[in-house]
Write a protein that holds these residues in place. Structure first.
Motif, mmCIF file in Angstrom:
data_model
loop_
_atom_site.group_PDB
_atom_site.id
_atom_site.type_symbol
_atom_site.label_atom_id
_atom_site.label_comp_id
_atom_site.label_asym_id
_atom_site.label_seq_id
_atom_site.Cartn_x
_atom_site.Cartn_y
_atom_site.Cartn_z
ATOM 1 N N ALA A 49 0.848 -1.194 0.000
ATOM 2 C CA ALA A 49 0.000 0.000 0.000
ATOM 3 C C ALA A 49 0.881 1.241 0.000
ATOM 4 O O ALA A 49 2.060 1.174 0.375
ATOM 5 C CB ALA A 49 -0.921 0.022 1.214
ATOM 6 N N ARG A 52 0.054 9.038 -0.647
ATOM 7 C CA ARG A 52 0.781 10.157 -1.224
ATOM 8 C C ARG A 52 1.211 11.134 -0.129
ATOM 9 O O ARG A 52 0.588 11.212 0.930
ATOM 10 C CB ARG A 52 -0.101 10.852 -2.260
ATOM 11 C CG ARG A 52 0.608 11.838 -3.144
ATOM 12 C CD ARG A 52 -0.281 12.256 -4.306
ATOM 13 N NE ARG A 52 0.364 13.267 -5.122
ATOM 14 C CZ ARG A 52 -0.059 14.515 -5.211
ATOM 15 N NH1 ARG A 52 -1.132 14.900 -4.557
ATOM 16 N NH2 ARG A 52 0.582 15.380 -5.960
ATOM 17 N N ILE A 57 -4.160 10.596 -1.755
ATOM 18 C CA ILE A 57 -4.320 9.428 -2.622
ATOM 19 C C ILE A 57 -3.715 8.217 -1.931
ATOM 20 O O ILE A 57 -2.596 8.266 -1.428
ATOM 21 C CB ILE A 57 -3.635 9.642 -3.984
ATOM 22 C CG1 ILE A 57 -4.261 10.830 -4.717
ATOM 23 C CG2 ILE A 57 -3.747 8.373 -4.838
ATOM 24 C CD1 ILE A 57 -3.529 11.202 -6.005
ATOM 25 N N THR A 58 -4.472 7.137 -1.911
ATOM 26 C CA THR A 58 -3.962 5.864 -1.400
ATOM 27 C C THR A 58 -4.101 4.808 -2.489
ATOM 28 O O THR A 58 -5.026 4.855 -3.305
ATOM 29 C CB THR A 58 -4.730 5.399 -0.153
ATOM 30 O OG1 THR A 58 -6.123 5.299 -0.452
ATOM 31 C CG2 THR A 58 -4.543 6.382 0.999
ATOM 32 N N THR A 59 -3.176 3.870 -2.510
ATOM 33 C CA THR A 59 -3.235 2.756 -3.442
ATOM 34 C C THR A 59 -2.937 1.468 -2.669
ATOM 35 O O THR A 59 -2.205 1.487 -1.674
ATOM 36 C CB THR A 59 -2.236 2.908 -4.597
ATOM 37 O OG1 THR A 59 -0.918 3.052 -4.049
ATOM 38 C CG2 THR A 59 -2.549 4.121 -5.447
ATOM 39 N N TYR A 60 -3.514 0.377 -3.156
ATOM 40 C CA TYR A 60 -3.382 -0.909 -2.485
ATOM 41 C C TYR A 60 -3.139 -2.014 -3.503
ATOM 42 O O TYR A 60 -3.656 -1.972 -4.627
ATOM 43 C CB TYR A 60 -4.664 -1.249 -1.706
ATOM 44 C CG TYR A 60 -4.964 -0.296 -0.582
ATOM 45 C CD1 TYR A 60 -5.780 0.819 -0.789
ATOM 46 C CD2 TYR A 60 -4.436 -0.497 0.689
ATOM 47 C CE1 TYR A 60 -6.054 1.698 0.238
ATOM 48 C CE2 TYR A 60 -4.708 0.383 1.732
ATOM 49 C CZ TYR A 60 -5.512 1.472 1.495
ATOM 50 O OH TYR A 60 -5.784 2.346 2.531
ATOM 51 N N LYS A 65 -6.693 -5.214 -0.691
ATOM 52 C CA LYS A 65 -7.738 -4.204 -0.841
ATOM 53 C C LYS A 65 -8.977 -4.615 -0.060
ATOM 54 O O LYS A 65 -9.427 -5.757 -0.140
ATOM 55 C CB LYS A 65 -8.070 -4.037 -2.327
ATOM 56 C CG LYS A 65 -8.544 -2.661 -2.715
ATOM 57 C CD LYS A 65 -8.622 -2.534 -4.239
ATOM 58 C CE LYS A 65 -7.263 -2.424 -4.863
ATOM 59 N NZ LYS A 65 -7.314 -2.177 -6.321
#
Length: 119
Positions: A49, A52, A57-60, A65
């Motif tokens: 994960a 930013r 902004i988050t990403t997984y 997820k």
């Protein structure tokens, strides 16, 4: 010098939860994107994960997820990874890492925290 120190790892039963923390020092934390990675025995390190540097902004990874949540507190120079519904496949050493703003690189790494999920 820059230091990232993970804490909060341990042994938990499948279905349980853990929260990893990452304490940052030696850098302007709010200028750095924070990522979590993991490495299981015999496997390559993989992305888990990221959040930013602005926290907007988050990403997984698909595998986490809906179960894991990344967050940060820039005032405290801290990053977190809340891990719920843990599975034995989540067993790994977890690393936090930081990279300057949107550089796309992670220049600083912690020493890792062991997470073990028993079935």
């Amino acid at each position: 010098q820059v230091q990232l120190v993970e804490s909060g790892g341990g042994l938990v039963q499948a279905g349980g939860s853990l929260r990893l923390s990452c304490a940052a020092s030696g850098l302007i934390f709010s200028d750095f994107t924070l990522g979590w990675f993991r490495q299981a025995p015999g496997m390559e390190r993989e992305f888990v994960a990221a959040i930013r540097w602005r926290g907007d902004i988050t990403t997984y990874a698909d595998s986490v997820k809906g179960r894991f949540t990344i967050s940060r507190d820039n005032a405290k120079n801290m990053g977190y990874l809340q891990m719920n519904s843990l599975e034995p496949e989540d067993t790994a050493v977890y690393y936090c890492a930081s990279g300057y703003r949107d550089s796309g690189r992670y220049d600083y790494w912690g020493q890792g925290a062991q997470v073990t999920v028993s079935s």
